[in-house]
Scaffold this motif. Sequence first.
Motif, short mmCIF file in Angstrom:
data_model
loop_
_atom_site.label_atom_id
_atom_site.label_comp_id
_atom_site.label_asym_id
_atom_site.label_seq_id
_atom_site.Cartn_x
_atom_site.Cartn_y
_atom_site.Cartn_z
N TRP A 150 -9.13 1.85 0.68
CA TRP A 150 -10.26 2.46 -0.02
C TRP A 150 -9.90 2.49 -1.49
CZ3 TRP A 150 -11.52 6.55 -3.23
CH2 TRP A 150 -12.86 6.99 -3.23
N ASN A 151 -10.87 2.33 -2.36
CA ASN A 151 -10.59 2.56 -3.77
C ASN A 151 -11.80 3.22 -4.41
OD1 ASN A 151 -8.85 2.54 -5.96
ND2 ASN A 151 -9.67 0.63 -6.76
N GLU A 163 -6.46 6.45 -2.11
CA GLU A 163 -7.16 5.79 -1.01
C GLU A 163 -7.39 6.73 0.17
OE1 GLU A 163 -5.05 2.73 1.07
OE2 GLU A 163 -3.13 3.73 0.90
N SER A 174 0.85 -1.20 0.00
CA SER A 174 0.00 0.00 0.00
C SER A 174 0.88 1.25 0.00
CB SER A 174 -0.93 -0.02 1.20
OG SER A 174 -0.17 -0.08 2.39
N ALA A 196 -5.20 -1.57 -0.63
CA ALA A 196 -5.57 -0.22 -0.23
C ALA A 196 -6.70 -0.31 0.79
CB ALA A 196 -6.02 0.58 -1.45
N SER A 203 -10.26 -2.39 -8.44
CA SER A 203 -10.40 -3.32 -7.32
C SER A 203 -10.57 -4.73 -7.88
CB SER A 203 -11.62 -2.95 -6.48
OG SER A 203 -11.47 -1.65 -5.97
#
Lengths: 289, 417
Positions: free
Chosen positions: B304-305, B329, B279, B302, B403
């Motif tokens: 968040w995406n 992210e 990350s 990550a 993702s």
Amino acid sequence: MWETLAQAVINGLLIGGIYALVSIGVTLIFGVVKIVNFAQGEFVMIGMYISFFLATQFGIDPLVSLVVSMPVLFLAGVLIQHFLIRRVLGPNDMPQIFLTFALSLLLLNLSLMLFSANYRTVHTSYSDEAWHIGGLYIPLAKLIAFAVAMALSGLLWVFLHTTDLGRAMRAASQNRDVAMLMGINPNRVFAVAFGTALALAGAAGSLLMPFYSAYPFVGQVFVLMAFVAVVMGTLGNVMGALVASLMMGIAESLGIQFVGADSGLIVVFGLLLLTLAFRPSGLGARRGR
Amino acid sequence: MTGDRKPPAINNAAPTQASRTKLNRRKFLARTGGALAAGAFGAVPLRGWAADPINIGALYPTTGSMAQIGTGCVAAAKLAVDMVNEAGGIKSLGGARLNLIVSDVQSDTTVTRTETDRLITGNKLSAIHGCYASALTLIASEVCERAHVPIITGSSSDQLNKGRSYTFTPFARASQFAKAQLQMAKLVSDQAKVAVIFENTAFGTSTSNGLKELAPGEGVEIVMFEPYSAGFTDASPLINKVKASGANTLFSLSYLNDLILIVRTVKQVGLDIAINGGSGGFVMPDFYKNVGKAAEGLQGVAHWNHDVNEDAQKVNAEFKKRTGEFAFEYAGGLVAQTFMLADALERAASADPKKVREALSTLDVSSGYAAMAPGGKVKFGPDGKNVYGRPVGVQWQNADLASIFPKEDARAPLIKT
């Protein structure tokens, strides 16, 4: 096994060419002007940024930008010698040490301020390319960098051995006082030496750009190796620095390959200590001196 | 600052409520003189105050080595506050608007401590968010703990969930990242053989040890485990070793510069191996800019995406419009965090930081911008950890992050390189 060994030697030799450009600059300044330039790495960094901006703003290939970075840094070297170094040349070493050290810190922090700490990379068509020969591979960008580095070192050798100015520089390097007595203009010789050394640093920067990232601290990576090479190759000896640089590149590579990936420098410094133990003045020292 | 006091500036800020704003602005200026003084040192009150504004502190490194990321975080924080305010502010507080007070922590732990202190003592804050880097957040969260101001953060260090009651971490923890990486190795091959190379620093060593411990449980074989000195000049010898190990996946726990060298060298050697870069810097737009096409197909993790759901895509589009980059992210997560704070403020019906903390601890959302996270739900456990938090596995595809893992969050198929 042999393949791995050969590959490690190739890798080391190629990066050693870059170390050579930096260390030749350091040793040239030390030999002629008799000062240690702690800021040499920062000039490599400046060379890298020159190439980076020429590449990103005008699309100029980093190798081509050599013709910009070298003259620019040569001029910078002449000016620095004339306006700064010349004033502190005297019997006392301390002001010189502080001056080049301060210059290093100044350039480092200035570039942090101007360019930020981000890594800047240039992409060329040959950046990710490599020649595969048998089981071995030779990265193209590094091969080019090595070839140009060796050519520049050769040119310098020719300059030092065949031109009057070059001979004057060698004379000043061997015995400054006698050289002065023979009518050599020290200011001119010093300025050319300092300029040439910085031009080599600039060249190293431009040659690095296709395969290495520019960032404000990048010079520190190379200047450490340069200092080791300069000591190992005998202070002031251009040929010694060249040979020592290549040796160290190989030593580092073999160390990473066969000792451990975090042990490259252990082998380098081991080699330095061994050299100094048996030849205290370095590899390039003349016997009987 | 002086320009703010002139009528035109006020009209410019909110033409429809000019007279009300004028009065309140005067009150506000009188009340927060300290904040304005602090402005000279980097704490800048931003636009957006109407009826009794709610101050949210934002601690990010906008100068120093992490400046670029910090600046992106501030852009996201502003975007989030604008979104909350445009949607009518905090309704239970009479439509109170959020007022973002940004403070620069200069990528430095000492500065983080003093800036957090200054931010809290100089302003009436309801909550704080920050600071991107775990090392900085750990310090800020200590200060917040003592001052009883809640802090919400996307930093991943598990340490943040220990002995703290004012710290809230809505996203996956560092320990979960390692597990996700190992599971992703099994996407590449049923017989996952992983080479782990890591820089010999605290970051590299601790993360790699985590991977090593978890690997047997996940059925992943680690065939090479090698530290290297950060900031090397040549990655070739290291990649030679990876080649000799026979691994089919490479985990590189490295900072950007080393990672670029490693990726390029792998391409030069012509080594057929899946690379998982983890990350941090790896999942930033900057990485692709630096590595270029060679980054295609590289995997990472990550918290968040931008493709997790439709709300995230909306945020991404707006962020892109404002900054020119996709929402990374931390930026996207920060927008979600701001909405979590808004939700807590709404339920607390108070700007008092202790009441906001209470409301955060009972937060339970599964829709809207506040729930825009892998897993789609946020509810904090007693340690401040989101009980539904999980990382998302991503892959660089066409200069964008897609993702690809786990199945529930996958928005694109894995491209095998």
